[in-house]
Motif scaffolding. Structure first.
Motif, PDB file in Angstrom:
ATOM      1  N   GLN A   7       0.929  -1.147  -0.192  1.00  0.00           N
ATOM      2  CA  GLN A   7       0.082   0.028  -0.127  1.00  0.00           C
ATOM      3  C   GLN A   7       0.970   1.241  -0.104  1.00  0.00           C
ATOM      4  OE1 GLN A   7      -2.970   0.403  -0.465  1.00  0.00           O
ATOM      5  NE2 GLN A   7      -3.240   2.346  -0.127  1.00  0.00           N
ATOM      6  N   ALA A   8       1.730   1.130   0.827  1.00  0.00           N
ATOM      7  CA  ALA A   8       2.479   2.324   0.834  1.00  0.00           C
ATOM      8  C   ALA A   8       3.495   2.747  -0.323  1.00  0.00           C
ATOM      9  CB  ALA A   8       3.703   2.313   1.999  1.00  0.00           C
ATOM     10  N   ARG A   9       3.991   1.562  -0.906  1.00  0.00           N
ATOM     11  CA  ARG A   9       4.540   1.707  -2.164  1.00  0.00           C
ATOM     12  C   ARG A   9       3.791   1.970  -3.346  1.00  0.00           C
ATOM     13  NH1 ARG A   9       7.388  -2.954  -0.557  1.00  0.00           N
ATOM     14  NH2 ARG A   9       5.915  -4.571  -1.915  1.00  0.00           N
ATOM     15  N   LYS A  10       2.324   1.858  -3.445  1.00  0.00           N
ATOM     16  CA  LYS A  10       1.630   2.299  -4.368  1.00  0.00           C
ATOM     17  C   LYS A  10       1.391   3.623  -4.087  1.00  0.00           C
ATOM     18  CE  LYS A  10      -0.882  -2.107  -4.518  1.00  0.00           C
ATOM     19  NZ  LYS A  10      -1.792  -2.668  -3.866  1.00  0.00           N
ATOM     20  N   GLU A  11       1.180   4.005  -2.781  1.00  0.00           N
ATOM     21  CA  GLU A  11       0.993   5.741  -2.527  1.00  0.00           C
ATOM     22  C   GLU A  11       2.232   6.347  -2.759  1.00  0.00           C
ATOM     23  OE1 GLU A  11      -0.320   6.445   1.324  1.00  0.00           O
ATOM     24  OE2 GLU A  11      -2.218   4.990   1.158  1.00  0.00           O
ATOM     25  N   ASN A  12       3.318   6.084  -2.679  1.00  0.00           N
ATOM     26  CA  ASN A  12       4.589   6.666  -3.157  1.00  0.00           C
ATOM     27  C   ASN A  12       4.734   6.869  -4.540  1.00  0.00           C
ATOM     28  OD1 ASN A  12       5.583   6.773  -0.521  1.00  0.00           O
ATOM     29  ND2 ASN A  12       6.768   4.983  -0.539  1.00  0.00           N
TER      30      ASN A  12
END
Lengths: 51, 195
Positions: A7-12
């Protein structure tokens, strides 16, 4: 949230693309008609003694 | 430079001179709303005229960028209410009928991103641009848009989720990026599948 989660990688990814698109536009040379408008507005102020 | 430091140094500037320094980001914000470069530039010109005319009402030392962005968005939405051509799609029903699932095989190109971004409803594009790209805090963006902070957070979250959906980012943990700059930023410490 840890930077390592999917999730964090997608948001980044979204954030970086968004910022790059924004910065690409923000750093463009200003169009000539906008510069002309500024010149006109300044000229009016000088004429009216508004500064 | 922090916002406060910028404000302090900008105190010395004539507000008219400071206004010019914000035109680049103003154009970027306008484009995120209008999605058309020509319309966006018209919107910026209208904003500049309004701001210039009421520059005396601008309180020096406060956030001029936020002030300009507020004028611009109010101008945009007033024009939209008049034209009533925009489909209000706060629940994403219309957007759901469109698909940009890019043929990216794990790669994400800027053009794919922008196609997806342009399909978000006005409020979500605005929220993402203010918070994600322009660097305003949630409460600042909320104040500019005349909504509660919680509402702004909700809009940003919905926008992000919708982008993930449109860009087909679900599933695979690893991503390939076509853009070297973005890749360098994001993957300096992460494993990336490269073909």
């Amino acid at each position: 949230m840890s930077d390592d989660t999917p999730q964090a990688r997608k948001e980044n990814l979204i954030r970086e693309n968004l910022r790059r698109a924004f910065d690409n536009k923000a750093t463009e040379e200003l169009p000539s008609d906008l510069l002309a408008l500024l010149e006109q507005l300044r000229g009016q102020d000088d004429k009216n003694g508004t500064h | 430079m922090t916002k406060m430091a910028r404000t302090d140094s900008q105190d010395l500037l004539d507000p008219r001179d400071e206004l010019v320094t914000h035109l680049g980001v103003l154009r970027a914000f306008a484009l995120s709303l209008c999605r058309n470069p020509s319309t966006a530039d018209d919107l910026v010109q209208e904003t500049v005229m309004k701001a210039w005319k009421s520059i005396a009402s601008f309180e020096q030392g406060t956030n001029m960028r936020a002030w300009l962005f507020t004028i611009l968005r109010n101008t945009y939405y007033t024009a939209h209410r008049k034209s009533a051509r925009e489909i209000s799609d706060t629940d994403g029903h219309f957007a759901a009928t469109l698909s940009v699932k890019p043929d990216h095989d794990g790669k994400l190109a800027m053009t794919d991103f922008m196609v997806a971004f342009d399909q978000l409803p006005d409020e979500q594009r605005e929220a993402l641009t203010l918070v994600g790209a322009s660097g305003f805090a949630y409460h600042e963006a909320a104040e500019m848009c005349g909504v509660a902070t919680g509402t702004m957070k909700s809009r940003v979250n919905r926008a992000r989720l919708r982008l993930v959906e449109l860009l087909d980012l679900s599933g695979d943990d690893s991503m390939e990026l076509t853009d070297k700059g973005t890749m360098a930023v994001l993957t300096s410490h992460l494993p990336v599948r490269r073909t």
